[in-house]
Design a protein around this motif. Sequence first.
Motif, PDB file in Angstrom:
ATOM      1  N   ASP A   1       0.866  -1.172   0.000  1.00 14.08           N
ATOM      2  CA  ASP A   1       0.000   0.000   0.000  1.00 14.08           C
ATOM      3  C   ASP A   1       0.907   1.227   0.000  1.00 14.08           C
ATOM      4  N   PRO A   2       0.722   2.202  -0.878  1.00 11.83           N
ATOM      5  CA  PRO A   2      -0.310   2.232  -1.924  1.00 11.83           C
ATOM      6  C   PRO A   2       0.087   1.395  -3.135  1.00 11.83           C
ATOM      7  N   GLN A   3      -0.812   1.212  -4.073  1.00 14.79           N
ATOM      8  CA  GLN A   3      -0.486   0.494  -5.302  1.00 14.79           C
ATOM      9  C   GLN A   3       0.396   1.341  -6.191  1.00 14.79           C
ATOM     10  N   ALA A   4       0.215   2.660  -6.136  1.00 17.00           N
ATOM     11  CA  ALA A   4       1.020   3.567  -6.935  1.00 17.00           C
ATOM     12  C   ALA A   4       1.295   4.825  -6.120  1.00 17.00           C
ATOM     13  N   LEU A   5       2.471   5.406  -6.338  1.00 20.04           N
ATOM     14  CA  LEU A   5       2.891   6.585  -5.589  1.00 20.04           C
ATOM     15  C   LEU A   5       3.737   7.458  -6.494  1.00 20.04           C
ATOM     16  N   SER A   6       3.380   8.727  -6.585  1.00 18.54           N
ATOM     17  CA  SER A   6       4.135   9.666  -7.400  1.00 18.54           C
ATOM     18  C   SER A   6       4.555  10.832  -6.519  1.00 18.54           C
TER      19      SER A   6
ATOM     20  N   SER B   1      14.551  10.985  -2.372  1.00 21.69           N
ATOM     21  CA  SER B   1      14.350  10.188  -3.583  1.00 21.69           C
ATOM     22  C   SER B   1      15.037  10.792  -4.817  1.00 21.69           C
ATOM     23  N   ARG B   2      15.392   9.899  -5.728  1.00 23.99           N
ATOM     24  CA  ARG B   2      16.047  10.278  -6.981  1.00 23.99           C
ATOM     25  C   ARG B   2      15.255   9.708  -8.143  1.00 23.99           C
ATOM     26  N   ALA B   3      15.454  10.252  -9.315  1.00 24.71           N
ATOM     27  CA  ALA B   3      14.751   9.749 -10.502  1.00 24.71           C
ATOM     28  C   ALA B   3      15.026   8.266 -10.710  1.00 24.71           C
ATOM     29  N   ALA B   4      16.229   7.827 -10.367  1.00 30.07           N
ATOM     30  CA  ALA B   4      16.603   6.422 -10.553  1.00 30.07           C
ATOM     31  C   ALA B   4      15.853   5.483  -9.608  1.00 30.07           C
ATOM     32  N   ASP B   5      15.162   6.026  -8.610  1.00 32.34           N
ATOM     33  CA  ASP B   5      14.360   5.201  -7.707  1.00 32.34           C
ATOM     34  C   ASP B   5      13.024   4.803  -8.325  1.00 32.34           C
ATOM     35  N   THR B   6      12.683   5.394  -9.464  1.00 37.90           N
ATOM     36  CA  THR B   6      11.444   5.026 -10.150  1.00 37.90           C
ATOM     37  C   THR B   6      11.477   3.538 -10.481  1.00 37.90           C
ATOM     38  N   ALA B   7      10.525   2.791  -9.955  1.00 35.23           N
ATOM     39  CA  ALA B   7      10.506   1.333 -10.091  1.00 35.23           C
ATOM     40  C   ALA B   7       9.281   0.806  -9.354  1.00 35.23           C
ATOM     41  N   SER B   8       9.091  -0.509  -9.425  1.00 33.10           N
ATOM     42  CA  SER B   8       8.087  -1.164  -8.588  1.00 33.10           C
ATOM     43  C   SER B   8       8.802  -1.823  -7.418  1.00 33.10           C
ATOM     44  N   TYR B   9       8.163  -1.773  -6.265  1.00 31.43           N
ATOM     45  CA  TYR B   9       8.752  -2.305  -5.048  1.00 31.43           C
ATOM     46  C   TYR B   9       7.829  -3.381  -4.472  1.00 31.43           C
ATOM     47  N   PHE B  10       8.436  -4.502  -4.107  1.00 29.29           N
ATOM     48  CA  PHE B  10       7.675  -5.648  -3.614  1.00 29.29           C
ATOM     49  C   PHE B  10       8.191  -6.092  -2.257  1.00 29.29           C
ATOM     50  N   CYS B  11       7.265  -6.436  -1.374  1.00 30.39           N
ATOM     51  CA  CYS B  11       7.671  -7.128  -0.165  1.00 30.39           C
ATOM     52  C   CYS B  11       7.469  -8.623  -0.386  1.00 30.39           C
ATOM     53  N   ALA B  12       8.240  -9.423   0.314  1.00 31.61           N
ATOM     54  CA  ALA B  12       8.151 -10.873   0.177  1.00 31.61           C
ATOM     55  C   ALA B  12       8.415 -11.515   1.525  1.00 31.61           C
ATOM     56  N   THR B  13       7.658 -12.543   1.823  1.00 26.14           N
ATOM     57  CA  THR B  13       7.830 -13.243   3.081  1.00 26.14           C
ATOM     58  C   THR B  13       8.170 -14.701   2.820  1.00 26.14           C
TER      59      THR B  13
ATOM     60  N   GLY C   1       3.931  -9.729  -2.419  1.00 25.78           N
ATOM     61  CA  GLY C   1       2.796  -8.852  -2.557  1.00 25.78           C
ATOM     62  C   GLY C   1       2.661  -8.392  -3.998  1.00 25.78           C
ATOM     63  N   LYS C   2       1.648  -7.569  -4.249  1.00 28.00           N
ATOM     64  CA  LYS C   2       1.379  -7.135  -5.615  1.00 28.00           C
ATOM     65  C   LYS C   2       2.226  -5.938  -6.023  1.00 28.00           C
ATOM     66  N   GLY C   3       2.885  -5.305  -5.094  1.00 29.86           N
ATOM     67  CA  GLY C   3       3.826  -4.251  -5.424  1.00 29.86           C
ATOM     68  C   GLY C   3       3.284  -2.842  -5.353  1.00 29.86           C
ATOM     69  N   THR C   4       4.195  -1.910  -5.141  1.00 31.52           N
ATOM     70  CA  THR C   4       3.906  -0.476  -5.217  1.00 31.52           C
ATOM     71  C   THR C   4       4.720   0.096  -6.368  1.00 31.52           C
ATOM     72  N   HIS C   5       4.036   0.784  -7.290  1.00 37.67           N
ATOM     73  CA  HIS C   5       4.739   1.408  -8.402  1.00 37.67           C
ATOM     74  C   HIS C   5       5.078   2.840  -8.008  1.00 37.67           C
ATOM     75  N   LEU C   6       6.359   3.119  -7.889  1.00 36.24           N
ATOM     76  CA  LEU C   6       6.836   4.428  -7.451  1.00 36.24           C
ATOM     77  C   LEU C   6       7.358   5.224  -8.636  1.00 36.24           C
ATOM     78  N   ILE C   7       6.858   6.437  -8.770  1.00 37.19           N
ATOM     79  CA  ILE C   7       7.329   7.337  -9.822  1.00 37.19           C
ATOM     80  C   ILE C   7       7.914   8.570  -9.160  1.00 37.19           C
ATOM     81  N   ILE C   8       9.155   8.884  -9.505  1.00 38.95           N
ATOM     82  CA  ILE C   8       9.813  10.077  -8.989  1.00 38.95           C
ATOM     83  C   ILE C   8       9.811  11.128 -10.087  1.00 38.95           C
ATOM     84  N   GLN C   9       9.107  12.218  -9.831  1.00 43.09           N
ATOM     85  CA  GLN C   9       9.012  13.313 -10.803  1.00 43.09           C
ATOM     86  C   GLN C   9      10.226  14.234 -10.670  1.00 43.09           C
TER      87      GLN C   9
END
Lengths: 111, 113
Positions: B7-12, B79-91, B104-112
């Motif tokens: 959570d969230p699914q997407a973050l900008s 944050s940096r532009a290079a951090d733009t990616a999807s992030y997943f937790c795993a157990t 998990g289904k992941g959070t898509h992070l966009i760095i403007q």
Amino acid sequence: DAGITQSPRHKVTETGTPVTLRCHQTENHRYMYWYRQDPGHGLRLIHYSYGVKDTDKGEVSDGYSVSRSKTEDFLLTLESATSSQTSVYFCATGHAGQPQHFGDGTRLSIL
Amino acid sequence: SQQGEEDPQALSIQEGENATMNCSYKTSINNLQWYRQNSGRGLVHLILIRSNEREKHSGRLRVTLDTSKKSSSLLITASRAADTASYFCATDGWGGGADGLTFGKGTHLIIQP
């Protein structure tokens, strides 16, 4: 990860045909895994191997089989491909309790 | 079934800001890991936190784990532009990951910029 190579990287095939994906590692890791990644589902485990000739099923194993005849190679076979198996397939390797190392994936389209 | 849910699914956010992603899971774990995935690439391991740890740092990354709430958070500072990616937790559960990870289904992070 440079130590894990998946082949092919892309494949388009027809429903009903057999498909084999290959994962090759140079890390000498005992454990190897096949996952599939689909929109809205994240990664899901298909099969895994804990040694040569030792494999077991994961969460979404129906329609898939695997083989591991050498430490470095882990094959995933779709005996008769279906459109629901269109996905991106990832191989991973590692040791228990340690981070896994992933290949760059195979994008498989079944028409 | 999915173990973790991000959570969230997407973050900008704007470059330089901090990004926080959360993960919840359902069953007891041995450890929890965070991975990053750049577009068209495989997952890359970021950090592993064991069930007896509460916080862990690695460079600009800070991970917390609350086993009583079955939740974890990943903070990326400055944050940096290079951090733009999807992030997943795993157990990995009590099998120690030998029988695979549950993602998990992941959070898509966009760095403007």
